[in-house]
Scaffold this motif. Structure first.
Motif, mmCIF file in Angstrom:
data_model
loop_
_atom_site.group_PDB
_atom_site.id
_atom_site.type_symbol
_atom_site.label_atom_id
_atom_site.label_comp_id
_atom_site.label_asym_id
_atom_site.label_seq_id
_atom_site.Cartn_x
_atom_site.Cartn_y
_atom_site.Cartn_z
ATOM 1 N N GLY A 32 0.550 -1.190 -0.049
ATOM 2 C CA GLY A 32 -0.003 0.033 -0.040
ATOM 3 C C GLY A 32 0.736 1.264 -0.015
ATOM 4 O O GLY A 32 0.319 2.298 -0.243
ATOM 5 N N GLY A 33 2.095 0.898 0.438
ATOM 6 C CA GLY A 33 3.039 2.242 0.414
ATOM 7 C C GLY A 33 3.569 2.747 -1.086
ATOM 8 O O GLY A 33 3.471 1.629 -2.152
ATOM 9 N N ARG A 34 3.877 3.739 -1.301
ATOM 10 C CA ARG A 34 4.215 4.551 -2.601
ATOM 11 C C ARG A 34 5.741 4.461 -2.583
ATOM 12 O O ARG A 34 6.605 4.358 -1.788
ATOM 13 N N LEU A 35 6.534 3.909 -3.790
ATOM 14 C CA LEU A 35 7.776 3.627 -3.916
ATOM 15 C C LEU A 35 8.222 4.983 -3.994
ATOM 16 O O LEU A 35 7.681 5.959 -4.415
ATOM 17 N N PRO A 36 9.641 5.163 -3.791
ATOM 18 C CA PRO A 36 10.350 6.634 -3.894
ATOM 19 C C PRO A 36 10.102 6.685 -5.694
ATOM 20 O O PRO A 36 9.841 5.773 -6.432
ATOM 21 N N SER A 37 10.132 8.191 -5.950
ATOM 22 C CA SER A 37 9.874 8.412 -7.457
ATOM 23 C C SER A 37 11.076 7.837 -8.335
ATOM 24 O O SER A 37 12.229 7.466 -7.976
ATOM 25 N N GLU A 38 10.710 7.837 -9.487
ATOM 26 C CA GLU A 38 11.688 7.456 -10.617
ATOM 27 C C GLU A 38 12.965 8.350 -10.377
ATOM 28 O O GLU A 38 14.124 7.511 -10.570
ATOM 29 N N ARG A 39 13.053 9.550 -10.275
ATOM 30 C CA ARG A 39 14.177 10.160 -10.087
ATOM 31 C C ARG A 39 14.956 9.773 -8.643
ATOM 32 O O ARG A 39 16.375 9.483 -8.830
ATOM 33 N N GLU A 40 14.379 9.572 -7.545
ATOM 34 C CA GLU A 40 14.957 9.219 -6.397
ATOM 35 C C GLU A 40 15.805 7.950 -6.840
ATOM 36 O O GLU A 40 16.729 7.511 -6.140
ATOM 37 N N LEU A 41 14.822 6.874 -7.260
ATOM 38 C CA LEU A 41 15.476 5.586 -7.522
ATOM 39 C C LEU A 41 16.466 5.431 -8.439
ATOM 40 O O LEU A 41 17.476 4.737 -8.121
ATOM 41 N N ALA A 42 16.546 6.374 -9.208
ATOM 42 C CA ALA A 42 17.510 6.459 -10.337
ATOM 43 C C ALA A 42 19.060 6.895 -9.583
ATOM 44 O O ALA A 42 20.106 6.481 -9.870
ATOM 45 N N GLU A 43 18.665 7.938 -8.680
ATOM 46 C CA GLU A 43 19.962 8.554 -8.111
ATOM 47 C C GLU A 43 20.542 7.426 -6.895
ATOM 48 O O GLU A 43 21.559 7.460 -6.808
ATOM 49 N N GLN A 44 19.568 6.783 -6.457
ATOM 50 C CA GLN A 44 20.013 5.778 -5.484
ATOM 51 C C GLN A 44 20.905 4.800 -5.914
ATOM 52 O O GLN A 44 21.705 4.091 -5.513
ATOM 53 N N LEU A 45 20.243 4.111 -7.243
ATOM 54 C CA LEU A 45 20.708 3.067 -7.946
ATOM 55 C C LEU A 45 21.978 3.422 -8.899
ATOM 56 O O LEU A 45 22.619 2.523 -9.577
ATOM 57 N N GLN A 46 22.190 4.656 -9.143
ATOM 58 C CA GLN A 46 22.914 4.996 -10.185
ATOM 59 C C GLN A 46 22.629 4.547 -11.738
ATOM 60 O O GLN A 46 23.470 4.119 -12.165
ATOM 61 N N VAL A 47 21.516 4.745 -11.951
ATOM 62 C CA VAL A 47 21.188 4.131 -13.204
ATOM 63 C C VAL A 47 20.176 5.340 -13.872
ATOM 64 O O VAL A 47 19.946 6.215 -13.168
ATOM 65 N N SER A 48 19.832 5.050 -15.245
ATOM 66 C CA SER A 48 19.179 6.119 -15.837
ATOM 67 C C SER A 48 17.727 5.781 -15.448
ATOM 68 O O SER A 48 17.106 4.799 -15.063
ATOM 69 N N ARG A 49 16.837 6.938 -15.633
ATOM 70 C CA ARG A 49 15.382 6.808 -15.091
ATOM 71 C C ARG A 49 14.752 5.779 -16.159
ATOM 72 O O ARG A 49 13.496 5.234 -15.982
ATOM 73 N N ALA A 50 15.237 5.847 -17.444
ATOM 74 C CA ALA A 50 14.572 4.690 -18.489
ATOM 75 C C ALA A 50 14.706 3.444 -17.937
ATOM 76 O O ALA A 50 13.948 2.739 -18.006
ATOM 77 N N SER A 51 15.785 2.941 -17.333
ATOM 78 C CA SER A 51 15.986 1.686 -16.616
ATOM 79 C C SER A 51 15.106 1.354 -15.562
ATOM 80 O O SER A 51 14.717 0.315 -15.326
ATOM 81 N N ILE A 52 14.953 2.548 -14.645
ATOM 82 C CA ILE A 52 13.883 2.549 -13.676
ATOM 83 C C ILE A 52 12.385 2.223 -14.013
ATOM 84 O O ILE A 52 11.941 1.355 -13.713
ATOM 85 N N ARG A 53 12.305 2.816 -14.952
ATOM 86 C CA ARG A 53 10.860 2.788 -15.565
ATOM 87 C C ARG A 53 10.815 1.380 -16.355
ATOM 88 O O ARG A 53 9.652 0.752 -16.036
ATOM 89 N N GLU A 54 11.710 0.895 -16.922
ATOM 90 C CA GLU A 54 11.606 -0.613 -17.350
ATOM 91 C C GLU A 54 11.559 -1.439 -16.336
ATOM 92 O O GLU A 54 10.595 -2.500 -16.319
ATOM 93 N N ALA A 55 12.110 -1.505 -15.222
ATOM 94 C CA ALA A 55 12.251 -2.129 -14.043
ATOM 95 C C ALA A 55 10.656 -2.028 -13.305
ATOM 96 O O ALA A 55 10.054 -3.062 -12.913
#
Length: 244
Positions: A32-55
């Protein structure tokens, strides 16, 4: 004699999806919780936002999350019931949408230029018919593929035409690509694509390879931009908004 087993090539988005799924199963991201935003996940994982979107799309297909366009991505799998994300068999996990589009951008603009130079009148007529079919029919995706394949057939190089057909086959069989289209491709987007197709067709009919290349490149860039629209709020809203 012992033989080596084939090594599977793991897609980056698959690695990212497995990391997030592991944290969901561990209870770090509550149901029920919201995941961090795409931007935050991309920064934490050091990957592109496109890769986060696909994941994130892959995780939705597997039942871990629910994507709510305009709101965010929410955890749906319970800690007790979520199954570990498994690597699919080699070649069955699908290539990510952005990799496919980047490959198309390497090939299809030049293919359009070659079609303008080498296409026969019958082949150019087939391109026009596919374009008109997209405006008249109720299956724009099918006519879209026919349009691009007709351009490939008119390029005068069988290897290039086969490459385009193969990329389209990979696209059609990618569950991540299909789900992404469900979210970001609607009648308005098809109308934009139809107008972009018209510019490509006009250049090919004019036997103008430079303009045909530019028109195809602009069309594919437009697709990339449309698929990169954000799922939800990215302006600092709380990460753990409860689903309502």
């Amino acid at each position: 004699m012992n033989t080596f087993q084939a090594a599977a090539v793991t897609r980056l988005y698959r690695v990212i999806a497995d990391q997030i799924a592991g944290r969901i199963r561990a209870g770090e991201f509550p149901r029920g919780g919201r995941l961090p935003s795409e931007r935050e996940l991309a920064e934490q994982l050091q990957v592109s936002r496109a890769s986060i979107r696909e994941a994130l799309i892959a995780l939705e297909i597997e039942g871990y999350v629910e994507v709510r366009v305009g709101t965010g991505v929410f955890v749906t799998a319970a800690r007790e019931t979520a199954a570990p994300a498994a690597y699919p068999a080699p070649g069955q996990d699908g290539i990510g949408p952005f990799d496919l589009l980047e490959a198309r951008m390497l090939i299809e603009p030049e293919c359009a230029g070659m079609a303008a130079q080498h296409g026969s009148p019958a082949q150019i007529a087939a391109i026009r018919d596919a374009h008109e079919g997209m405006s008249l029919g109720n299956s724009p995706g099918r006519h879209d593929r026919e349009f691009h394949n007709a351009i490939a057939a008119a390029c005068g190089n069988a290897a290039v035409a086969a490459s385009v057909a193969h990329l389209w086959e990979l696209t059609q069989t990618s569950p991540v690509y299909s789900r992404m289209e469900d979210y970001f491709v609607d009648t308005k987007v098809w109308a934009i694509a139809h107008a972009e197709h018209q510019r490509i067709l006009t250049a090919i009919q004019a036997r103008d390879p430079i303009r045909a290349r530019h028109a195809m490149h602009a069309h594919l860039l437009g697709i990339l931009a449309r698929l990169r629209e954000d799922f939800g709020d990215d302006n600092g809203a709380p990460q753990w908004c409860a689903a309502r």
